[in-house]
Design a protein around this motif. Structure first.
Motif, PDB file in Angstrom:
ATOM      1  N   UNK A 225       0.904  -1.197  -0.150  1.00 55.16           N
ATOM      2  CA  UNK A 225      -0.080  -0.109   0.096  1.00 55.16           C
ATOM      3  C   UNK A 225       0.960   1.249   0.108  1.00 55.16           C
ATOM      4  N   UNK A 226       0.597   2.076  -0.792  1.00 59.80           N
ATOM      5  CA  UNK A 226       1.477   3.365  -0.753  1.00 59.80           C
ATOM      6  C   UNK A 226       1.084   4.638  -0.190  1.00 59.80           C
ATOM      7  N   UNK A 227      -0.325   4.769  -0.151  1.00 65.59           N
ATOM      8  CA  UNK A 227      -0.947   5.840   0.870  1.00 65.59           C
ATOM      9  C   UNK A 227      -2.333   5.290   1.292  1.00 65.59           C
ATOM     10  N   UNK A 228      -2.445   5.998   2.463  1.00 66.26           N
ATOM     11  CA  UNK A 228      -3.869   5.840   3.129  1.00 66.26           C
ATOM     12  C   UNK A 228      -4.547   7.213   3.311  1.00 66.26           C
ATOM     13  N   UNK A 229      -5.969   7.422   3.039  1.00 65.78           N
ATOM     14  CA  UNK A 229      -6.622   8.464   3.270  1.00 65.78           C
ATOM     15  C   UNK A 229      -7.958   7.860   3.720  1.00 65.78           C
ATOM     16  N   UNK A 245     -13.458   0.842   6.715  1.00 64.19           N
ATOM     17  CA  UNK A 245     -12.619   0.554   8.024  1.00 64.19           C
ATOM     18  C   UNK A 245     -11.101   0.300   7.638  1.00 64.19           C
ATOM     19  N   UNK A 246     -10.330   0.976   7.969  1.00 64.50           N
ATOM     20  CA  UNK A 246      -8.906   0.690   7.476  1.00 64.50           C
ATOM     21  C   UNK A 246      -7.671   0.271   8.605  1.00 64.50           C
ATOM     22  N   UNK A 247      -7.259  -0.617   8.939  1.00 59.75           N
ATOM     23  CA  UNK A 247      -6.422  -0.799  10.071  1.00 59.75           C
ATOM     24  C   UNK A 247      -5.095  -0.984   9.353  1.00 59.75           C
ATOM     25  N   UNK A 248      -4.250  -0.075   9.966  1.00 64.79           N
ATOM     26  CA  UNK A 248      -2.897  -0.205   9.682  1.00 64.79           C
ATOM     27  C   UNK A 248      -2.098  -0.873  10.461  1.00 64.79           C
ATOM     28  N   UNK A 249      -1.571  -1.953  10.073  1.00 64.34           N
ATOM     29  CA  UNK A 249      -1.100  -3.055  10.963  1.00 64.34           C
ATOM     30  C   UNK A 249       0.634  -3.100  10.560  1.00 64.34           C
ATOM     31  N   UNK A 250       1.242  -2.021  10.348  1.00 65.73           N
ATOM     32  CA  UNK A 250       2.744  -2.392  10.037  1.00 65.73           C
ATOM     33  C   UNK A 250       3.417  -1.648  11.242  1.00 65.73           C
ATOM     34  N   UNK A 251       4.829  -1.902  11.076  1.00 64.70           N
ATOM     35  CA  UNK A 251       5.932  -1.192  11.812  1.00 64.70           C
ATOM     36  C   UNK A 251       5.733   0.344  12.114  1.00 64.70           C
ATOM     37  N   UNK A 252       6.254   0.695  13.006  1.00 68.95           N
ATOM     38  CA  UNK A 252       6.219   2.213  13.596  1.00 68.95           C
ATOM     39  C   UNK A 252       6.677   2.909  12.278  1.00 68.95           C
TER      40      UNK A 252
END
Ligand SMILES: Cc1cc2nc3c(=O)[nH]c(=O)nc-3n(C[C@H](O)[C@H](O)[C@H](O)COP(=O)(O)OP(=O)(O)OC[C@H]3O[C@@H](n4cnc5c(N)ncnc54)[C@H](O)[C@@H]3O)c2cc1C
Length: 417
Positions: A225-229, A245-252
């Motif tokens: 994923x390159x961007x989230x809005x 609903x978008x859950x960002x489950x990546x590293x810090x």
């Protein structure tokens, strides 16, 4: 009138994203996971090279982790336990520290070794009693650094240097022991109750087990994923996906790129580590334990004969040895210096070991000076329809990643009423 099913997107199939997916599945909700990598697991991945199983960086599961016990099927993982204790190399030889409750004979045998003073032995038992009898002890102390906590507790400087800096320095990936004492106490209680283990076929078995129950078609690998809005994400292909609903489950680090406005706090540098794997068909130490750098000279902080913990890590008649370095030193001279140190520890045969592969992991753990103590599902909500999870939202461990994923799923369920 028919209602549209709310769409849910999870970005990342590390342990937090998979734990989130698991909880959503159990709640009967549908979702799609977008994962940049070619397989699930994130920082818990393993490669099979020439029949050897190489975890991407030495790591272990603490079977007492409460969330891991809830979520994982330990029998399915075929957990192989480590010896409860450690061998510390100090002034030219190894000194064994044994858990007196699991290995009483060894503890008695080595009790007279002046490497650990009687006072430090006593404090070790007192600390063990405290962590085992005080429920959620980590919540009951102020936020201080581990080193200060150990000193205040009464441990000698020698023991802090020889044992805690090596053992917990390897766990925290920093030897100054600046990590939150709350994290230290949590881990100390986990080690005291259940020790450490690895799945028979490698750490990758953990995310693989979580991924088995994903609904068909819900996981999209090789899809960064390159961007989230709000309400939409963009993929590298340029495709825009709408999601309620978008859950960002990546590293810090990745979260700071994808959702900088939602991060708030200043990003502290992550902790890194380098792991060198060697193989040999020559005799190696028998005890399934961890070997530690009690001298503090380095560069190797810990070494382990993984095939003595789980024989499946190496083909029959072969052995796999890991040597872990804290940080990411330039690789030029490293192998030679590591070999010198391994030869000092295990004998000249280390010069004949075959160097199979090295892993340098720059973003292994988030900086952990403060422990976020379970803010609950609300802590996962960044904005309406936008959620976060990952070890950096809870604590830097397998357990923390699993909890944070479940919390994000609970937050989505809460929003859906
Ligand atoms: C070498 C090492 C040793 C460790 N030792 C231990 C240990 O002994 N015990 C312990 O409990 N913990 C240990 N840990 C910590 C533990 O592994 C992590 O805390 C945990 O795996 C983090 O999971 P996560 O889901 O939060 O993040 P990650 O595992 O980082 O997952 C994030 C996922 O997001 C994906 N992603 C990234 N960017 C994008 C994008 N743009 N689009 C889509 N997907 C994306 C990644 O590919 C990854 O799959 C260790 C970690 C390392 C690296």
């Amino acid at each position: 009138m028919s209602q549209r099913t709310p769409s849910i997107a999870i970005i990342g199939a590390g342990l937090s994203g998979l734990a989130c997916a698991r909880a959503l599945t159990q709640a009967g909700l549908r979702f799609t996971i977008y994962e940049a990598g070619a397989a699930v697991g994130g920082r818990v991945r393993s490669d099979v090279v020439d029949g050897f199983t190489l975890d991407r960086g030495f790591q272990v599961l603490l079977p007492s982790y409460p969330e891991a016990r809830r979520v994982l099927d330990y029998d399915g993982l075929k957990l192989c336990p480590f010896y409860r204790g450690a061998d510390l190399f100090y002034k030219g030889r190894f000194h064994r520290l044994s858990d007196p409750f699991t290995h009483p004979r060894d503890a008695i045998k080595h009790a007279r070794d002046p490497f650990v003073s009687w006072m430090d032995k006593w404090y070790t038992l007192v600390l063990r009693k405290e962590v085992l009898t005080t429920r959620k002890i980590e919540r009951r102390i102020p936020e201080i650094e581990t080193e200060d906590y150990l000193r205040d507790f009464g441990f000698s400087e020698e023991f802090i240097d020889r044992f805690f800096r090596a053992f917990f320095g390897g766990v925290f990936l920093e030897k100054d022991l600046r990590t939150s004492a709350r994290m230290f106490l949590f881990l100390y209680s986990m080690f005291s109750t259940g020790g450490a283990a690895i799945p028979a076929h490698g750490m990758q078995a953990i995310p693989d087990q979580l991924a088995i129950s994903l609904p068909p078609g819900s996981l999209k690998l090789n899809t960064p994923v390159t961007s989230v809005r709000a309400g939409e994400i963009t993929l590298t292909s340029g495709e825009v996906v709408h999601a309620d609903h978008i859950i960002v489950a990546v590293s810090e680090e990745v979260a700071a790129r994808l959702i900088p406005e939602a991060m708030g706090e200043k990003l502290l540098p992550a902790r890194s580590t380098t792991c060198l794997y060697f193989t040999t068909d020559q005799p190696v130490p028998e005890t399934p334990t961890i070997y530690l750098d009690g001298d503090g000279r380095g560069p190797v902080n810990s070494a382990c004969v993984l095939s003595k913990i789980s024989p499946r890590y190496a083909p029959e008649g072969q052995h796999l040895i890991s040597a872990s370095v804290i940080g990411s030193p330039s690789s030029g001279e490293l192998e030679g210096v590591v070999r010198d140190q391994m030869a000092a520890w295990f004998g000249e045969s280390a010069y004949l070991w075959n160097h199979l592969r090295s892993y340098q992991i720059r973003h292994a753990l988030p900086e952990g000076r403060q422990l976020r103590l379970g803010e609950g599902p609300l802590g996962a909500v960044l904005a309406p329809g936008l959620y976060r999870c990952g070890d950096w939202c809870e604590d830097a461990s397998i357990n923390g990643a699993l909890i944070s994923g479940r919390r994000a799923a609970e937050a989505v369920q809460g929003a859906l009423g």
